[in-house]
Design a protein around this motif. Structure first.
Motif, short mmCIF file in Angstrom:
data_model
loop_
_atom_site.label_atom_id
_atom_site.label_comp_id
_atom_site.label_asym_id
_atom_site.label_seq_id
_atom_site.Cartn_x
_atom_site.Cartn_y
_atom_site.Cartn_z
N PHE A 302 0.83 -1.20 0.00
CA PHE A 302 0.00 0.00 0.00
C PHE A 302 0.87 1.26 0.00
CE2 PHE A 302 -2.58 3.34 1.84
CZ PHE A 302 -3.81 3.14 1.24
N ARG A 303 1.87 1.30 0.88
CA ARG A 303 2.72 2.49 0.96
C ARG A 303 3.54 2.68 -0.31
NH1 ARG A 303 2.49 0.89 6.35
NH2 ARG A 303 4.03 -0.75 6.04
N ALA A 304 3.92 1.58 -0.96
CA ALA A 304 4.68 1.70 -2.20
C ALA A 304 3.83 2.36 -3.29
CB ALA A 304 5.15 0.32 -2.66
N ILE A 305 2.55 2.00 -3.36
CA ILE A 305 1.67 2.61 -4.36
C ILE A 305 1.44 4.08 -4.05
CG2 ILE A 305 -0.62 2.52 -5.41
CD1 ILE A 305 -0.66 -0.47 -4.61
N VAL A 306 1.18 4.39 -2.78
CA VAL A 306 0.92 5.78 -2.40
C VAL A 306 2.15 6.64 -2.67
CG1 VAL A 306 0.37 7.30 -0.46
CG2 VAL A 306 -0.81 5.11 -0.69
N SER A 307 3.35 6.09 -2.45
CA SER A 307 4.58 6.87 -2.65
C SER A 307 4.80 7.24 -4.11
CB SER A 307 5.78 6.08 -2.12
OG SER A 307 5.96 4.88 -2.85
N GLU A 308 4.13 6.56 -5.04
CA GLU A 308 4.24 6.92 -6.45
C GLU A 308 3.50 8.22 -6.75
OE1 GLU A 308 2.76 3.71 -8.71
OE2 GLU A 308 4.26 2.25 -8.02
N PHE A 309 2.54 8.58 -5.90
CA PHE A 309 1.72 9.77 -6.14
C PHE A 309 2.07 10.93 -5.21
CE2 PHE A 309 -0.66 6.26 -7.83
CZ PHE A 309 -1.32 6.76 -8.94
N THR A 310 2.52 10.63 -4.01
CA THR A 310 2.80 11.70 -3.06
C THR A 310 3.84 11.21 -2.06
OG1 THR A 310 1.82 13.24 -1.46
CG2 THR A 310 0.99 10.98 -1.45
N THR A 311 4.33 12.11 -1.23
CA THR A 311 5.34 11.76 -0.23
C THR A 311 4.67 11.14 0.99
OG1 THR A 311 6.74 13.59 -0.96
CG2 THR A 311 7.20 12.64 1.21
N VAL A 312 5.13 9.97 1.36
CA VAL A 312 4.59 9.30 2.54
C VAL A 312 5.43 9.71 3.75
CG1 VAL A 312 4.17 7.07 3.64
CG2 VAL A 312 3.79 7.35 1.18
N PRO A 313 4.84 10.33 4.76
CA PRO A 313 5.62 10.76 5.92
C PRO A 313 6.20 9.59 6.68
CG PRO A 313 3.27 11.00 6.36
CD PRO A 313 3.41 10.64 4.91
N GLU A 314 7.43 9.74 7.16
CA GLU A 314 8.06 8.71 7.96
C GLU A 314 7.49 8.76 9.38
OE1 GLU A 314 12.24 9.11 7.89
OE2 GLU A 314 12.47 8.42 5.82
N LYS A 315 7.22 7.59 9.91
CA LYS A 315 6.61 7.52 11.24
C LYS A 315 7.58 6.83 12.19
CE LYS A 315 2.06 7.35 9.16
NZ LYS A 315 0.68 6.87 9.22
N GLU A 316 7.98 7.55 13.23
CA GLU A 316 8.91 6.98 14.19
C GLU A 316 8.15 6.10 15.16
OE1 GLU A 316 11.23 9.79 16.22
OE2 GLU A 316 12.40 10.39 14.48
N ARG A 317 8.69 4.91 15.36
CA ARG A 317 8.12 4.00 16.33
C ARG A 317 9.24 3.48 17.20
NH1 ARG A 317 4.87 -0.58 13.97
NH2 ARG A 317 4.03 -0.56 16.06
N PHE A 318 8.89 3.04 18.41
CA PHE A 318 9.89 2.52 19.33
C PHE A 318 9.97 1.01 19.21
CE2 PHE A 318 11.41 0.96 23.43
CZ PHE A 318 12.56 1.72 23.56
#
Length: 328
Positions: A302-318
């Motif tokens: 899903f994120r790979a497809i979305v990244s083709e159209f717009t910038t996907v924000p990086e989400k920091e997790r612990f």
């Protein structure tokens, strides 16, 4: 006679309704709270229950532990047993990732139903679920998408899973607003694509969740214009001797302000959600077509497809296994 060699142990799920005589010194002096295991605990439990299971080389117990927040030890044992049953049905020699994923989905959401055949209903549900996933992906404070599927399970015709960061004990205002926006993403997608008159009842559960979060922001967490006030004592189950009616800790005027503040939060989040969905309509259309074709997409796809159209924000997790922030 005095006897120091006897220890009495008892267990209960309702410690709040125990008689005070039981809790006096000399009766039950020590109380141990047993919660569901964290990720390290789940990993240890999985190691125990996987000893007699034949797992494929690509199966990672750490990955399973990460995907199962909130699972008890019995749930994890049931998960591996369900995966083993699926492995036998599919006549495989070892349990693979596909069996693990299907077992997790079955435990969380219920039995798999028959795939949808109605083209219009399937497309509408696809837009609804992609709306949830798209908003959850593009809002930085939201948990990452884990899976989107059109395969019915239980009472749901389609499902979107998110992988929460369970190690974070405190939740910020931005995260609560992100959860509200993510929950409203399905209704916003229906509104943008099909029009206001064609929205469906599919968002009923989402709206209940939104109302609950927004009201707690106002009445318990002091995250609104009403101020730093706690107007609700939290959820308490009705039991003998308890009030059967919910009592308000404020006046009628305060209750009106609370309702207005809740409405303002929800309406503001919905306006932002509709704007976000409308701006990314082309991306949503593309994902919907792929979802209808494949019926399920995992988070990375899903994120790979979305990244083709717009910038996907990086989400920091612990990452509690590594002890340092990890990028999801």
């Amino acid at each position: 006679e005095g006897n120091s060699g006897i220890i009495i142990i008892a267990a209960t799920n309702r410690a709040d309704v125990l008689d005070s005589a039981l809790l006096r010194p000399g009766r039950f002096d020590r109380q141990v709270q047993v919660d569901v295991p964290d990720i390290k605990g789940r990993l240890s439990v999985l190691k125990v229950h996987s000893r007699d299971k034949k797992l494929a080389d690509d199966v990672s117990l750490e990955a399973i532990a990460r995907r199962t927040p909130g699972f008890s030890g019995a749930d994890l044992a049931n998960l591996l047993n369900e995966a083993a049953i699926l492995t036998a049905r599919r006549r495989k020699e070892a349990t693979g990732l596909a069996e693990i994923d299907d077992a997790v989905d079955r435990i969380i959401a219920g039995m798999e139903g028959k795939p949808l055949t109605d083209g219009r209903s399937k497309r509408l549900i696809a837009y609804h679920e992609v709306g949830h996933a798209l908003v959850g992906t593009l809002v930085k404070a939201h948990d990452p998408v884990q899976k989107v599927t059109l395969i019915p399970r239980g009472q749901a015709q389609g499902l979107t899973w998110f992988s929460p960061d369970e190690e974070q004990m405190l939740v910020s205002r931005a995260q609560l607003r992100a959860r509200i926006m993510g929950a409203l993403g399905g209704r916003a997608a229906e509104d943008v694509v099909f029009g206001h008159s064609e929205v469906t009842t599919g968002a009923g559960g989402d709206i209940q969740q939104v109302a609950s979060i927004a009201r707690q922001m106002v009445t318990r967490f002091g995250m609104s214009e009403v101020g730093q006030l706690s107007l609700e004592a939290g959820n308490q189950e009705v039991f003998l001797g308890r009030d059967l009616m919910t009592r308000s800790d404020g006046s009628d005027a305060t209750a009106a302000r609370v309702d207005a503040a809740v409405r303002q939060i929800v309406q503001g989040c919905y306006a932002e959600t509709v704007k976000l969905v409308a701006e990314n309509r082309a991306c949503m259309d593309r994902v919907v077509e792929l979802l209808i074709e494949k019926e399920s997409l995992d988070g990375d796809e899903f994120r790979a497809i979305v990244s083709e159209f717009t910038t996907v924000p990086e989400k920091e997790r612990f990452s509690p296994l590594l002890g340092e922030p990890a990028q999801a």
